[in-house]
Design a protein around this motif. Sequence first.
Motif, short mmCIF file in Angstrom:
data_model
loop_
_atom_site.label_atom_id
_atom_site.label_comp_id
_atom_site.label_asym_id
_atom_site.label_seq_id
_atom_site.Cartn_x
_atom_site.Cartn_y
_atom_site.Cartn_z
N ASP A 169 0.79 -1.24 0.00
CA ASP A 169 0.00 0.00 0.00
C ASP A 169 0.82 1.28 0.00
O ASP A 169 0.65 2.14 -0.84
CB ASP A 169 -0.91 0.03 1.23
N MET A 170 1.71 1.40 0.98
CA MET A 170 2.35 2.69 1.23
C MET A 170 3.71 2.84 0.57
O MET A 170 4.26 3.94 0.55
CB MET A 170 2.54 2.91 2.74
N ILE A 171 4.30 1.75 0.07
CA ILE A 171 5.69 1.85 -0.39
C ILE A 171 5.97 0.77 -1.43
O ILE A 171 5.36 -0.30 -1.40
CB ILE A 171 6.66 1.76 0.81
N GLY A 172 6.88 1.09 -2.37
CA GLY A 172 7.23 0.10 -3.37
C GLY A 172 8.40 0.54 -4.22
O GLY A 172 8.94 1.64 -4.05
N VAL A 173 8.80 -0.35 -5.12
CA VAL A 173 9.89 -0.07 -6.06
C VAL A 173 9.26 0.51 -7.32
O VAL A 173 8.39 -0.12 -7.92
CB VAL A 173 10.67 -1.35 -6.40
N THR A 208 10.10 4.15 -3.12
CA THR A 208 9.40 5.41 -2.87
C THR A 208 8.05 5.10 -2.25
O THR A 208 7.47 4.04 -2.51
CB THR A 208 9.18 6.22 -4.16
N GLY A 209 7.59 6.03 -1.43
CA GLY A 209 6.30 5.79 -0.79
C GLY A 209 5.89 6.97 0.06
O GLY A 209 6.32 8.10 -0.18
N GLU A 210 5.05 6.67 1.04
CA GLU A 210 4.49 7.69 1.92
C GLU A 210 4.69 7.27 3.36
O GLU A 210 4.50 6.10 3.69
CB GLU A 210 2.97 7.79 1.70
N SER A 228 11.70 8.36 0.42
CA SER A 228 12.42 7.52 -0.52
C SER A 228 13.55 6.85 0.24
O SER A 228 14.18 7.46 1.11
CB SER A 228 12.96 8.33 -1.70
N SER A 229 13.75 5.60 -0.04
CA SER A 229 14.84 4.86 0.61
C SER A 229 15.25 3.74 -0.34
O SER A 229 15.11 3.86 -1.56
CB SER A 229 14.41 4.34 1.98
N GLU A 230 15.70 2.68 0.21
CA GLU A 230 16.29 1.63 -0.59
C GLU A 230 16.02 0.29 0.08
O GLU A 230 15.92 0.24 1.31
CB GLU A 230 17.81 1.88 -0.66
N VAL A 231 15.88 -0.75 -0.70
CA VAL A 231 15.73 -2.07 -0.12
C VAL A 231 16.85 -2.95 -0.67
O VAL A 231 17.20 -2.88 -1.84
CB VAL A 231 14.33 -2.66 -0.42
N PRO A 274 5.72 2.15 6.72
CA PRO A 274 6.96 2.92 6.54
C PRO A 274 6.84 4.29 7.20
O PRO A 274 5.76 4.88 7.22
CB PRO A 274 7.06 3.06 5.02
N VAL A 275 7.93 4.78 7.79
CA VAL A 275 7.90 6.11 8.42
C VAL A 275 9.05 6.94 7.89
O VAL A 275 10.09 6.42 7.50
CB VAL A 275 8.00 6.00 9.96
N CYS A 276 8.83 8.27 7.84
CA CYS A 276 9.86 9.18 7.33
C CYS A 276 11.05 9.20 8.26
O CYS A 276 12.19 9.19 7.83
CB CYS A 276 9.28 10.57 7.11
#
Length: 191
Positions: free
Chosen positions: A51-55, A85-87, A96-99, A144-146
Motif C-alpha cells: 500500500d504505502m511503499i514500493g519499487v 518510494t512511498g508515503e 524515498s529509501s532503498e531495499v 513505513p515512516v519518514c
Amino acid sequence: MVFAMPSEIRMTQHLDPRSPWVLSTHDLGRRAGSMREVSLVLPAPADLGVDMIGVPKDADVGLDLRLEAVMEGVLVSGTARAPLTGECARCLDPISSEVVVDLQELFFYSDEDVSEEDSLLDGELLDLEPTFRDAVVLALPLSPVCTDDCLGLCVECGIRLADAGPDHRHEKLDARWASLQGLVIDNDQEK
Ligand SMILES: [Zn+2]
Ligand SMILES: [Zn+2]
C-alpha cells in the motif's frame, strides 16, 4: 486448463529470452560445480510494492549474482538492491529509501519430484523476477515512516505535529459550541 496437472501448465509457459529478468545458464553447461558470477542492472518490474511503499517501475535494480550448476539444477544466490518510494504512514510525507534483499533459488532441470512452489528451468533459461519480487515484498515495511520519531498528524485538525510545535492543542470548547448549535436547531424545528 482447469484439469491440467501443474507440471503441464508450467511446461506450456515458455520464457521469453528477451525479457530482462530471464537469464541464460548456457555457459554453465549442466556440469555440476561450474559457476559464474554476474553483476547486472535490470529494470524493476511493474506493481512491485504494498500500500504505502514500493519499487518504482523501471527503476534500476542492482544485482550481484552467483549462478552455480548443481546436481538437480542451477542455484542462483546473491543480493539485489532497489530504490523505494512511498508515503510515511504517520504524516503522509513522501519518503524515498532503498531495499536490499538476499536472493536464493534453486531452478530445477526437470519437473520430476518437484513441488508446485519450486522453480524450473525452461531449457537453459530461468526467470528471476518471481524470486526478486517475493524477496522484496517480504522485506517491505508494513508501516513505513519518514523518521523513527515522526510525530504524525494532529488527530483533531490534521496538521503535521512536527510543524505545529509542542504547544499545539485544541480547546475543548468545540463540544460546547456543538451543543449550543444543537439548541438553535431544536428551536427552529419547533416553529
Ligand atoms: Zn512522517
Ligand atoms: Zn490540531
